[in-house]
Write an enzyme that holds these catalytic residues in place. Structure first.
Site, PDB file in Angstrom:
ATOM      1  N   HIS A 156       1.633   4.581  -2.782  1.00 46.91           N
ATOM      2  CA  HIS A 156       1.989   6.160  -2.987  1.00 46.91           C
ATOM      3  C   HIS A 156       3.383   6.592  -3.523  1.00 46.91           C
ATOM      4  CE1 HIS A 156      -1.608   6.606  -0.514  1.00 46.91           C
ATOM      5  NE2 HIS A 156      -1.192   6.013   0.462  1.00 46.91           N
ATOM      6  N   HIS A 189       0.767  -1.150  -0.048  1.00 48.72           N
ATOM      7  CA  HIS A 189      -0.021  -0.074   0.170  1.00 48.72           C
ATOM      8  C   HIS A 189       0.879   1.174  -0.024  1.00 48.72           C
ATOM      9  CE1 HIS A 189      -3.702   2.469   1.301  1.00 48.72           C
ATOM     10  NE2 HIS A 189      -2.588   3.125   1.841  1.00 48.72           N
ATOM     11  N   GLU A 190       1.741   1.505   0.665  1.00 45.49           N
ATOM     12  CA  GLU A 190       2.786   2.470   0.961  1.00 45.49           C
ATOM     13  C   GLU A 190       3.672   2.739  -0.194  1.00 45.49           C
ATOM     14  OE1 GLU A 190       2.062   4.645   2.967  1.00 45.49           O
ATOM     15  OE2 GLU A 190       0.940   3.468   4.404  1.00 45.49           O
TER      16      GLU A 190
END
Length: 280
Positions: free
Chosen positions: A198, A194-195
């Site tokens: 970004h 998920h990170e």
């Protein structure tokens, strides 16, 4: 250390459950205002390097990975985890492979406990540990035990942020969210997936809710709020499509997450070419 391609594995050497603070729902510290998002997107659309103007390579692109293990002491419970890897299986369909260049291990109580978004501890930690340039992915594992950051699983920077503060670039995650960790529902490695999303230019699928600017990807249905657990059939907006609860950029449990969309893959490729000089 000789570079080695990172695989999505649970290392057999993790024989002790990695302890960490309690987390009841996914919380990502990566937040962007609508104003900043629109500014990012205007710059991106004006300067975007598309596949048509880049080389025609179809091979997976390799991204250098620098892994920084930050612990409060030398025990597993204190954050001194064995080297683990969590990305390639999830990013392979998007044509990205992360190649481990180096692992650093630092025992620092202050960084481990006090690092968090915009904190002095995380600034100091990154200034001393970050390696490489704009195309190099730096990951830091910490404890998030400060009361201001309890419940946080991770946070990251966006590609467009690099020019303004190169040292800040990278992702910081909760060490017990890695495979073998003790954070229930969030210990299969999807927090780093998920990170990293970004870091390659993706927003949350619920960005802007039902009526805002959204995540700038056409094939992720609008979502009023973050999902929790694995709520099959959840549909919070009147626009077409049910909520993308299986998407890595939502807030579902790790076991529920299993996909990026083609639109997200195309966006991350455009972002990597435009802001990180990575030809994909």
């Amino acid at each position: 250390m000789r570079p080695s391609v990172v695989a999505f594995v649970l290392l057999s050497c993790v024989s002790v459950v990695l302890g960490g603070p309690a987390v009841t729902t996914r919380t990502c510290g990566t937040v962007i205002s609508e104003e900043k998002l629109l500014a990012h997107e205007l710059h991106f659309q004006t300067n975007k390097i598309t596949k048509d103007t880049a080389s025609n390579t179809t091979s997976p692109v390799n991204v250098n990975l620098y892994w920084h293990v930050v612990s409060q002491d030398t025990t597993l419970e204190g954050g001194n985890i064995p080297q683990i890897s969590v990305l390639n299986e999830d990013y392979a369909p998007s044509g990205i492979q992360f190649v481990l260049q180096e692992t650093t291990r630092t025992t620092n109580w202050y960084w481990f406990n006090e690092a968090g978004p915009n904190s002095d501890a995380q600034t100091q930690m990154k200034q001393q540990l970050r390696q490489g340039g704009v195309a190099d992915f730096n990951v830091y594992t910490v404890g998030f035990t400060d009361s201001a950051f309890l419940g946080l699983l991770g946070y990251s920077t966006f590609p467009a942020d690099y020019e303004g503060d190169p040292t800040d670039d990278g992702s910081v995650i909760l060490f017990s969210s890695l495979p073998g960790g003790s954070t229930p529902n969030f210990n299969e490695g999807k927090t780093l997936t998920h990170e990293a999303g970004h870091w390659v230019g993706l927003y949350h699928t619920f960005q802007g809710g039902c009526d805002g600017t959204g995540d700038m990807v056409d094939d992720t249905p609008a979502e009023a709020s973050p999902a929790s657990g694995c709520p099959t059939g959840r549909d919070t907006c009147t626009s077409p499509g049910v909520d993308p609860i299986h998407n890595y950029m939502d807030y579902s449990d790790d076991s529920c997450m299993d996909q990026f969309t083609p639109g997200q893959s195309a966006r991350m490729a455009d972002q990597l070419r435009t802001y990180r000089g990575i030809d994909i």
